[in-house]
Motif scaffolding. Structure first.
Motif, PDB file in Angstrom:
ATOM      1  N   ALA A  20      -8.366  12.293 -60.042  1.00 21.71           N
ATOM      2  CA  ALA A  20      -8.200  10.874 -59.707  1.00 21.71           C
ATOM      3  C   ALA A  20      -6.841  10.612 -59.074  1.00 21.71           C
ATOM      4  CB  ALA A  20      -8.374  10.023 -60.964  1.00 21.71           C
ATOM      5  N   ALA A  21      -5.801  11.263 -59.572  1.00 17.13           N
ATOM      6  CA  ALA A  21      -4.460  11.075 -59.019  1.00 17.13           C
ATOM      7  C   ALA A  21      -4.383  11.547 -57.579  1.00 17.13           C
ATOM      8  CB  ALA A  21      -3.439  11.829 -59.878  1.00 17.13           C
ATOM      9  N   LEU A  22      -5.002  12.667 -57.280  1.00 22.57           N
ATOM     10  CA  LEU A  22      -4.957  13.206 -55.925  1.00 22.57           C
ATOM     11  C   LEU A  22      -5.762  12.359 -54.952  1.00 22.57           C
ATOM     12  CD1 LEU A  22      -5.197  16.991 -56.810  1.00 22.57           C
ATOM     13  CD2 LEU A  22      -3.210  15.789 -55.880  1.00 22.57           C
ATOM     14  N   ALA A  56      -3.761   9.273 -54.295  1.00 19.06           N
ATOM     15  CA  ALA A  56      -2.636   9.598 -53.411  1.00 19.06           C
ATOM     16  C   ALA A  56      -3.106   9.721 -51.965  1.00 19.06           C
ATOM     17  CB  ALA A  56      -1.974  10.895 -53.864  1.00 19.06           C
ATOM     18  N   ALA A  57      -4.248  10.359 -51.768  1.00 14.80           N
ATOM     19  CA  ALA A  57      -4.794  10.484 -50.415  1.00 14.80           C
ATOM     20  C   ALA A  57      -5.086   9.109 -49.818  1.00 14.80           C
ATOM     21  CB  ALA A  57      -6.066  11.334 -50.439  1.00 14.80           C
ATOM     22  N   ASP A  58      -5.681   8.246 -50.617  1.00 15.06           N
ATOM     23  CA  ASP A  58      -5.966   6.883 -50.143  1.00 15.06           C
ATOM     24  C   ASP A  58      -4.674   6.151 -49.789  1.00 15.06           C
ATOM     25  OD1 ASP A  58      -8.652   7.338 -50.568  1.00 15.06           O
ATOM     26  OD2 ASP A  58      -8.739   6.271 -52.488  1.00 15.06           O
ATOM     27  N   ALA A  59      -3.636   6.360 -50.592  1.00 12.05           N
ATOM     28  CA  ALA A  59      -2.358   5.688 -50.345  1.00 12.05           C
ATOM     29  C   ALA A  59      -1.708   6.196 -49.063  1.00 12.05           C
ATOM     30  CB  ALA A  59      -1.426   5.901 -51.530  1.00 12.05           C
ATOM     31  N   VAL A  60      -1.786   7.502 -48.812  1.00  6.92           N
ATOM     32  CA  VAL A  60      -1.212   8.043 -47.576  1.00  6.92           C
ATOM     33  C   VAL A  60      -1.882   7.427 -46.361  1.00  6.92           C
ATOM     34  CG1 VAL A  60      -1.020  10.134 -46.166  1.00  6.92           C
ATOM     35  CG2 VAL A  60      -0.431  10.223 -48.593  1.00  6.92           C
ATOM     36  N   ARG A 114      -1.944  14.158 -37.686  1.00  6.90           N
ATOM     37  CA  ARG A 114      -1.359  15.011 -38.725  1.00  6.90           C
ATOM     38  C   ARG A 114      -1.404  14.331 -40.085  1.00  6.90           C
ATOM     39  NH1 ARG A 114       3.650  18.226 -35.702  1.00  6.90           N
ATOM     40  NH2 ARG A 114       2.293  19.258 -34.184  1.00  6.90           N
ATOM     41  N   ILE A 115      -1.282  13.031 -40.106  1.00  8.45           N
ATOM     42  CA  ILE A 115      -1.423  12.322 -41.382  1.00  8.45           C
ATOM     43  C   ILE A 115      -2.855  12.436 -41.890  1.00  8.45           C
ATOM     44  CG2 ILE A 115      -1.389  10.033 -42.462  1.00  8.45           C
ATOM     45  CD1 ILE A 115       1.068   9.426 -40.764  1.00  8.45           C
ATOM     46  N   ARG A 116      -3.808  12.397 -40.974  1.00  2.84           N
ATOM     47  CA  ARG A 116      -5.195  12.619 -41.385  1.00  2.84           C
ATOM     48  C   ARG A 116      -5.328  14.014 -42.003  1.00  2.84           C
ATOM     49  NH1 ARG A 116      -7.303  11.582 -36.983  1.00  2.84           N
ATOM     50  NH2 ARG A 116      -7.928   9.421 -37.331  1.00  2.84           N
ATOM     51  N   GLY A 117      -4.630  14.984 -41.432  1.00  2.00           N
ATOM     52  CA  GLY A 117      -4.645  16.327 -42.003  1.00  2.00           C
ATOM     53  C   GLY A 117      -4.059  16.365 -43.404  1.00  2.00           C
ATOM     54  N   ILE A 118      -2.988  15.593 -43.640  1.00  2.00           N
ATOM     55  CA  ILE A 118      -2.406  15.506 -44.990  1.00  2.00           C
ATOM     56  C   ILE A 118      -3.415  14.924 -45.964  1.00  2.00           C
ATOM     57  CG2 ILE A 118      -0.661  14.312 -46.375  1.00  2.00           C
ATOM     58  CD1 ILE A 118       1.238  14.575 -43.975  1.00  2.00           C
ATOM     59  N   VAL A 119      -4.096  13.868 -45.527  1.00  2.00           N
ATOM     60  CA  VAL A 119      -5.107  13.232 -46.379  1.00  2.00           C
ATOM     61  C   VAL A 119      -6.225  14.206 -46.699  1.00  2.00           C
ATOM     62  CG1 VAL A 119      -6.866  11.417 -46.446  1.00  2.00           C
ATOM     63  CG2 VAL A 119      -4.579  10.901 -45.556  1.00  2.00           C
ATOM     64  N   GLU A 120      -6.686  14.920 -45.684  1.00  2.00           N
ATOM     65  CA  GLU A 120      -7.769  15.889 -45.904  1.00  2.00           C
ATOM     66  C   GLU A 120      -7.309  17.007 -46.833  1.00  2.00           C
ATOM     67  OE1 GLU A 120      -8.720  17.034 -41.943  1.00  2.00           O
ATOM     68  OE2 GLU A 120      -9.920  15.230 -41.533  1.00  2.00           O
ATOM     69  N   GLY A 121      -6.039  17.422 -46.708  1.00  2.00           N
ATOM     70  CA  GLY A 121      -5.518  18.449 -47.602  1.00  2.00           C
ATOM     71  C   GLY A 121      -5.474  17.988 -49.047  1.00  2.00           C
ATOM     72  N   LEU A 122      -5.041  16.752 -49.268  1.00  2.00           N
ATOM     73  CA  LEU A 122      -5.013  16.205 -50.628  1.00  2.00           C
ATOM     74  C   LEU A 122      -6.414  16.142 -51.217  1.00  2.00           C
ATOM     75  CD1 LEU A 122      -2.419  13.332 -50.105  1.00  2.00           C
ATOM     76  CD2 LEU A 122      -2.124  15.291 -51.621  1.00  2.00           C
ATOM     77  N   HIS A 143       6.152  10.947 -50.624  1.00  2.00           N
ATOM     78  CA  HIS A 143       6.349  11.039 -52.071  1.00  2.00           C
ATOM     79  C   HIS A 143       5.963   9.734 -52.764  1.00  2.00           C
ATOM     80  CE1 HIS A 143       8.936  10.577 -55.729  1.00  2.00           C
ATOM     81  NE2 HIS A 143       8.322  11.713 -56.009  1.00  2.00           N
ATOM     82  N   ASP A 144       6.295   8.611 -52.165  1.00  2.52           N
ATOM     83  CA  ASP A 144       5.911   7.322 -52.743  1.00  2.52           C
ATOM     84  C   ASP A 144       4.400   7.235 -52.942  1.00  2.52           C
ATOM     85  OD1 ASP A 144       8.541   6.523 -52.774  1.00  2.52           O
ATOM     86  OD2 ASP A 144       8.405   5.295 -50.959  1.00  2.52           O
ATOM     87  N   CYS A 145       3.644   7.799 -52.010  1.00  2.00           N
ATOM     88  CA  CYS A 145       2.176   7.779 -52.113  1.00  2.00           C
ATOM     89  C   CYS A 145       1.691   8.677 -53.249  1.00  2.00           C
ATOM     90  CB  CYS A 145       1.549   8.221 -50.794  1.00  2.00           C
ATOM     91  SG  CYS A 145       1.921   7.137 -49.397  1.00  2.00           S
ATOM     92  N   LEU A 146       2.350   9.806 -53.436  1.00  2.00           N
ATOM     93  CA  LEU A 146       1.972  10.696 -54.539  1.00  2.00           C
ATOM     94  C   LEU A 146       2.232  10.027 -55.885  1.00  2.00           C
ATOM     95  CD1 LEU A 146       3.467  14.074 -53.225  1.00  2.00           C
ATOM     96  CD2 LEU A 146       1.095  13.317 -53.082  1.00  2.00           C
ATOM     97  N   VAL A 147       3.344   9.327 -55.990  1.00  2.00           N
ATOM     98  CA  VAL A 147       3.660   8.610 -57.236  1.00  2.00           C
ATOM     99  C   VAL A 147       2.647   7.498 -57.464  1.00  2.00           C
ATOM    100  CG1 VAL A 147       5.377   7.149 -58.380  1.00  2.00           C
ATOM    101  CG2 VAL A 147       6.096   9.197 -57.145  1.00  2.00           C
ATOM    102  N   GLU A 148       2.227   6.845 -56.389  1.00  2.00           N
ATOM    103  CA  GLU A 148       1.198   5.810 -56.515  1.00  2.00           C
ATOM    104  C   GLU A 148      -0.086   6.402 -57.094  1.00  2.00           C
ATOM    105  OE1 GLU A 148      -1.191   2.799 -53.502  1.00  2.00           O
ATOM    106  OE2 GLU A 148       0.910   3.279 -53.064  1.00  2.00           O
ATOM    107  N   GLY A 149      -0.424   7.624 -56.670  1.00  3.69           N
ATOM    108  CA  GLY A 149      -1.601   8.301 -57.205  1.00  3.69           C
ATOM    109  C   GLY A 149      -1.461   8.623 -58.676  1.00  3.69           C
ATOM    110  N   LEU A 150      -0.290   9.099 -59.070  1.00  3.27           N
ATOM    111  CA  LEU A 150      -0.045   9.393 -60.488  1.00  3.27           C
ATOM    112  C   LEU A 150      -0.191   8.134 -61.334  1.00  3.27           C
ATOM    113  CD1 LEU A 150       3.101  11.677 -60.083  1.00  3.27           C
ATOM    114  CD2 LEU A 150       0.848  12.425 -60.876  1.00  3.27           C
ATOM    115  N   ARG A 151       0.383   7.048 -60.833  1.00  7.96           N
ATOM    116  CA  ARG A 151       0.342   5.774 -61.559  1.00  7.96           C
ATOM    117  C   ARG A 151      -1.106   5.312 -61.731  1.00  7.96           C
ATOM    118  NH1 ARG A 151       3.025   2.833 -58.011  1.00  7.96           N
ATOM    119  NH2 ARG A 151       5.001   3.788 -58.597  1.00  7.96           N
ATOM    120  N   ALA A 152      -1.895   5.454 -60.678  1.00  2.22           N
ATOM    121  CA  ALA A 152      -3.289   5.011 -60.727  1.00  2.22           C
ATOM    122  C   ALA A 152      -4.101   5.804 -61.749  1.00  2.22           C
ATOM    123  CB  ALA A 152      -3.920   5.139 -59.342  1.00  2.22           C
ATOM    124  N   ALA A 153      -3.739   7.072 -61.949  1.00  2.00           N
ATOM    125  CA  ALA A 153      -4.466   7.930 -62.889  1.00  2.00           C
ATOM    126  C   ALA A 153      -3.840   7.954 -64.274  1.00  2.00           C
ATOM    127  CB  ALA A 153      -4.538   9.345 -62.329  1.00  2.00           C
TER     128      ALA A 153
END
Length: 417
Positions: free
Chosen positions: A35-37, A40-44, A81-89, A165-175
């Motif tokens: 859920a966190a990942l 985070a992908a949605d936030a990115v 490239r941001i789409r690539g980051i999202v797909e990687g997450l 990083h802010d987006c990753l923290v947002e994912g952690l918070r959501a989960a």
């Protein structure tokens, strides 16, 4: 001295928070990490304009520092490239959770039942240079493996890494996972790197991802164990039995697709029987694409000098040399390679087998571009780096490589005689 004390205090606080977070992550369910990942992908993606704006500041900083075109390309983030980051997450999120996996299981005559089970390492320190996408890759993979991570990106990618990083923290918070599970060192001060290398009480392993200077510094000064990611001095050997059409396409892709990545080919070796024909065609292809070919025994852009062999150019440059046979190619790679990735282009099964058996780089390929030396292309979703050492992790370092193991032993009042 005051600044050093402040950095030490900053890093000690980050380390303590990471150690606490690691204890909670080790017990976190696969569902919460997933859920966190995803969050985070949605936030990115939702904040992509903000990330691109931050990247613009980094690009300006890089130009002012005089970064090469290849280095600026490593730094650049656009919507693709941001789409690539999202797909990687998302890819990491959907992978099997490695924590708790039973690696081996057996019974002993004594009556003991023994299991070897994957477990998180604990706290990972990742030190990397220009590429801001490493922020997402490293954060995601460490989280998937149940580890807390301390990220220290390069000064060039400071703003981009912060936005990601802010987006990753947002994912952690959501989960509802601890926000300290993924921390970023919030300073460009290099004293923070040296501090990380000595944090044996807080960090279990350091992963350096960058050039020879960075990796050398880490290996020399670290008191914390290191997963080394050395230079990508990748070789391609064109055998006398290579398919000409495939060989020309593979070499061009291996050098020019992205010159600034560690999987880019840096040295071309050509069997003497095909040097004047296929070998020269390949060199001409490279020159036509804008590559400076530093050649020996071929008509390149310039004559090669000794220092060209064993150099990671990370640019539109390549060393090239004619060799007598496959054994001379193997000896050349043993002398000048960095243990990263080597490729042979051949239709001869025996030649390919000899190449695979007699070389010991982390990745060996046949009839494929060295640009595939990437955890995502290996089905890992992402990677922290390509480990060129031989202990614990080797090759692409994904979530599974970021685990250790423990033994679970069960008896029934069992006594040792």
């Amino acid at each position: 001295m005051k600044d050093q004390i402040e950095i030490s205090t900053l890093m000690a606080g980050i380390g303590a928070k990471a150690r606490d977070a690691a204890g909670e992550l080790a017990c976190a369910s696969a569902e919460r990490k997933h859920a966190a990942l995803i969050a985070a992908a949605d936030a990115v993606w939702a904040r992509r304009a903000e990330i691109i704006a931050a990247n613009g500041k980094d690009m300006d900083f890089g130009r002012e520092k005089g970064l090469t075109a290849a280095m600026l390309d490593r730094l650049l983030l656009d919507e693709g490239r941001i789409r690539g980051i999202v797909e990687g997450l998302r890819a990491v999120a959907e992978q099997r959770d490695p924590v708790g996996e039973v690696i081996a299981e057996w019974d002993m005559a004594s009556g003991l039942h023994i299991r070897r089970v994957r477990t998180p390492i604990g706290v990972i320190g990742v030190i990397y240079e220009s590429r801001p996408n490493v922020t997402a890759d490293a954060g995601a993979l460490c989280l998937k493996a149940g580890n807390a991570v301390i990220l220290r990106g390069g000064s060039e990618s400071f703003h981009s890494s912060g936005a990601i990083h802010d987006c990753l923290v947002e994912g952690l918070r959501a989960a509802n996972l601890p926000e300290a599970a993924i921390q970023r060192v919030p300073t460009r001060d290099r004293a923070a790197v040296r501090e990380m290398l000595h944090m044996t009480d807080a960090i279990d392993v350091i992963v350096p991802r960058g050039g020879k200077g960075l990796v050398g510094l880490v290996q020399r000064e670290a008191r914390v164990p290191v997963f080394a990611h050395l230079e990508g001095i990748c070789h391609i050997y064109v055998d006398k039995a290579a398919d000409p059409e495939k060989a020309r396409a593979v070499v061009l892709n291996a050098k020019t697709r992205r010159t600034g990545i560690c999987g880019a080919a840096e040295c071309l070796l050509v069997h003497r029987d095909v040097a004047a024909t296929l070998g020269q065609q390949i060199v001409d292809d490279l020159k036509a694409a804008g590559v400076e070919v530093r050649a020996r025994g071929l008509k390149g852009s310039v004559e090669a000098v000794d220092d060209d062999f064993g150099t990671e150019f990370l640019d539109m440059k390549i060393a090239a040399k004619v060799v007598e046979n496959i054994d001379e190619a193997i000896e050349h790679i043993r002398e000048f390679g960095s243990g990263h990735t080597e490729a042979i282009l051949t239709a001869d099964d025996a030649a390919a087998e000899r190449f695979f058996q007699r070389l010991d780089s982390a990745i060996l390929m046949r009839n494929a571009s060295t640009q595939f030396a990437d955890g995502g292309e290996f089905g890992m979703g992402a990677e922290i780096g390509i480990a060129t050492g031989k202990m614990h992790a080797r090759g692409p370092v994904g979530a599974e490589q970021l685990t250790s193991f423990k033994y679970l032993v069960e008896g029934d009042g069992t006594l040792r005689s």
